[in-house]
Design a protein around this motif. Structure first.
Motif, PDB file in Angstrom:
ATOM      1  N   VAL A 361       0.865  -1.197   0.000  1.00 23.47           N
ATOM      2  CA  VAL A 361       0.000   0.000   0.000  1.00 23.47           C
ATOM      3  C   VAL A 361       0.886   1.226   0.000  1.00 23.47           C
ATOM      4  CG1 VAL A 361      -1.847   1.261   1.167  1.00 23.47           C
ATOM      5  CG2 VAL A 361      -1.801  -1.254   1.235  1.00 23.47           C
ATOM      6  N   GLU A 362       0.614   2.135  -0.927  1.00 27.36           N
ATOM      7  CA  GLU A 362       1.405   3.354  -1.091  1.00 27.36           C
ATOM      8  C   GLU A 362       0.482   4.534  -0.841  1.00 27.36           C
ATOM      9  OE1 GLU A 362       3.798   5.681  -4.666  1.00 27.36           O
ATOM     10  OE2 GLU A 362       3.499   3.505  -4.829  1.00 27.36           O
ATOM     11  N   ALA A 375      -2.626   6.978   7.404  1.00 27.84           N
ATOM     12  CA  ALA A 375      -3.741   7.250   6.468  1.00 27.84           C
ATOM     13  C   ALA A 375      -4.932   7.865   7.200  1.00 27.84           C
ATOM     14  CB  ALA A 375      -4.155   5.961   5.772  1.00 27.84           C
ATOM     15  N   GLY A 376      -5.646   8.630   6.418  1.00 26.63           N
ATOM     16  CA  GLY A 376      -6.862   9.223   6.982  1.00 26.63           C
ATOM     17  C   GLY A 376      -8.061   8.966   6.065  1.00 26.63           C
ATOM     18  N   THR A 377      -9.271   9.196   6.624  1.00 28.50           N
ATOM     19  CA  THR A 377     -10.479   8.954   5.836  1.00 28.50           C
ATOM     20  C   THR A 377     -10.480   9.891   4.648  1.00 28.50           C
ATOM     21  OG1 THR A 377     -11.681   8.341   7.851  1.00 28.50           O
ATOM     22  CG2 THR A 377     -12.990   8.904   5.915  1.00 28.50           C
ATOM     23  N   ARG A 391      -6.245   1.586  -7.186  1.00 28.52           N
ATOM     24  CA  ARG A 391      -6.444   2.842  -6.467  1.00 28.52           C
ATOM     25  C   ARG A 391      -7.725   2.704  -5.628  1.00 28.52           C
ATOM     26  NH1 ARG A 391      -3.429   7.119  -7.381  1.00 28.52           N
ATOM     27  NH2 ARG A 391      -2.041   7.146  -9.222  1.00 28.52           N
ATOM     28  N   ALA A 392      -7.600   3.187  -4.362  1.00 26.39           N
ATOM     29  CA  ALA A 392      -8.775   3.097  -3.454  1.00 26.39           C
ATOM     30  C   ALA A 392      -8.793   4.321  -2.545  1.00 26.39           C
ATOM     31  CB  ALA A 392      -8.703   1.829  -2.631  1.00 26.39           C
ATOM     32  N   ASP A 393     -10.001   4.677  -2.128  1.00 34.47           N
ATOM     33  CA  ASP A 393     -10.172   5.797  -1.182  1.00 34.47           C
ATOM     34  C   ASP A 393     -10.485   5.211   0.168  1.00 34.47           C
ATOM     35  OD1 ASP A 393      -9.740   7.684  -3.163  1.00 34.47           O
ATOM     36  OD2 ASP A 393     -11.856   7.682  -3.742  1.00 34.47           O
ATOM     37  N   VAL A 394      -9.902   5.824   1.210  1.00 34.31           N
ATOM     38  CA  VAL A 394     -10.086   5.341   2.581  1.00 34.31           C
ATOM     39  C   VAL A 394     -11.442   5.805   3.074  1.00 34.31           C
ATOM     40  CG1 VAL A 394      -9.243   5.359   4.936  1.00 34.31           C
ATOM     41  CG2 VAL A 394      -7.629   5.378   3.020  1.00 34.31           C
TER      42      VAL A 394
END
Length: 417
Positions: A361-362, A375-377, A391-394
């Motif tokens: 995970v980068e 990481a943050g939301t 690619r993904a959003d938290v």
């Protein structure tokens, strides 16, 4: 009147006194022929003097021997000077000799002694002036009478020893008037002719017969001769001035020929012996030399450049083979070690992890996300898998209880003062 009686000793003593008091008997010279001559081991000489009608006993004590200049023998005519006295023990009288000289020949003998002494003092007898008798002569000169035993003996012996020798005879007078001059002329003629060796001599005889060889002129001719001279005068017991001056004295003419002429047969035998020894020595020397050369050849084979090159090439080939073997073994060992490292690293390889279902995970900053705190939301993350990325959003962040407790403890410990 009673007659006196005397002992034998008293009578002998009385007679002895009579002899002693007689002036004539105390200094007397007696002429006669020697007989019963005996040389005692003590040095005393006992003999008798005789003539046609009588004889008288004589003695010369060892202490008086200087008065005798020759070897006395029976038959010599001598003059004895001394005294007549009585030997008391035996009751006999005898002549006590102090000087003895030869009668007749004695005068010549005294001349002989005088000349001998003079020439000796001049150095004519010195060994330094003696020439060595050469060997292998071709021409022999002889100065002697043309007839007689001397020349026959010389010719016989010389020709027997070397049939090819040349003998040149100078017919000289060797006795009587003119003998001295004839011998001198013969010596000088042979010297001029240039013979290899010269024999000068004659057969035996009385001192009068041999007197020419006692003359000073003959002695000087021998001394001045450039050719080696062998004196051969008379018999072995005869001695002349020529014998002392000559380069060599021979006891007889025959012996002179033996001394002057080499025996050809003996020379040939000696040469054959030399030849045999030379052949043996040469054969042995050649054998030793061959062995030495063989050793040198063997050593040269070891030390030659060609052999050295062959040996060095072989050494390099062996070294190359050892090096190849060592390198192969070392490479094999390193390959085995590399495989171990590969296996160890393989377990740590990210690709292997990704292939096994793990992902990488980068975050937004391109750094790896290893904690929920990074990481943050709403953050956009890039999730790398084995065949690409996602690619993904938290949308939610959840921290496990254990890690939350550890973080809380660290924060609490940081606030304690």
């Amino acid at each position: 009147m009673r007659q006196s009686i005397y002992s034998v000793k008293q009578v002998n003593t009385y007679i002895k006194n009579m002899f002693t008091q007689d002036f004539l008997l105390s200094r007397i010279a007696v002429r006669g022929e020697v007989s019963n001559c005996k040389y005692h081991t003590s040095g005393h000489i006992y003999f008798s003097l005789k003539d046609e009608n009588a004889a008288i006993a004589c003695v010369m004590f060892a202490g008086q021997r200087k008065g005798l200049a020759f070897r006395m023998k029976d038959g010599d005519q001598v003059v004895v000077k001394g005294s007549v006295n009585v030997y008391e023990r035996d009751g006999r009288y005898q002549v006590y000799a102090q000087e003895i000289s030869l009668e007749g020949a004695g005068i010549l003998y005294e001349r002989f002694l005088a000349l001998k002494k003079e020439l000796e003092e001049m150095g004519m007898f010195a060994p330094d002036y003696k020439q060595s008798i050469p060997t292998g002569i071709r021409t022999l000169g002889v100065v002697t009478a043309p007839t007689g035993a001397a020349i026959r003996d010389i010719l016989s012996v010389a020709k027997r020893r070397n049939p090819g020798i040349s003998i040149i005879l100078y017919p000289a007078l060797v006795q009587g008037e003119g003998a001295k001059e004839s011998i001198v002329q013969g010596i000088r003629a042979m010297d001029t002719f240039g013979v290899d060796t010269l024999i000068v001599g004659r057969g035996g005889g009385s001192i009068e017969d041999l007197w020419a060889f006692n003359e000073e002129d003959v002695a000087r001719a021998i001394f001045e001769c450039s050719v080696p001279v062998i004196s051969a005068v008379g018999h072995e017991t005869d001695v002349t001035i020529a014998d002392y001056v000559a380069d060599m004295r021979a006891p007889t003419p025959s012996a002179a020929a033996e001394l002057a002429v080499d025996d050809v047969r003996a020379v040939i035998a000696r040469m054959m012996e030399y030849k045999k020894r030379l052949s043996i020595n040469m054969t042995g020397r050649i054998t030793l030399t061959k062995q030495h050369l063989l050793r040198l050849k063997t050593q040269f084979g070891y030390l030659s450049p060609h052999q050295q090159i062959i040996e060095k090439r072989q050494f390099l080939a062996d070294a190359e083979e050892k090096l190849r073997s060592a390198m192969g073994q070392r490479i094999l060992e390193k390959r085995h070690l590399l495989q171990l490292h590969i296996q160890r690293l393989k377990g740590l390889s990210p690709l292997d992890k990704l292939n096994q279902g793990f992902s990488y995970v980068e975050g937004r900053d391109g750094k790896a996300v290893t904690s929920v705190s990074q990481a943050g939301t709403g953050d956009a993350l890039k999730i790398h898998v084995s065949d690409g990325y996602i690619r993904a959003d938290v949308t939610e962040i959840s921290e496990d209880r254990v890690n939350a407790e550890k973080r809380q403890n660290r924060e609490d410990s940081g606030r304690v003062i």
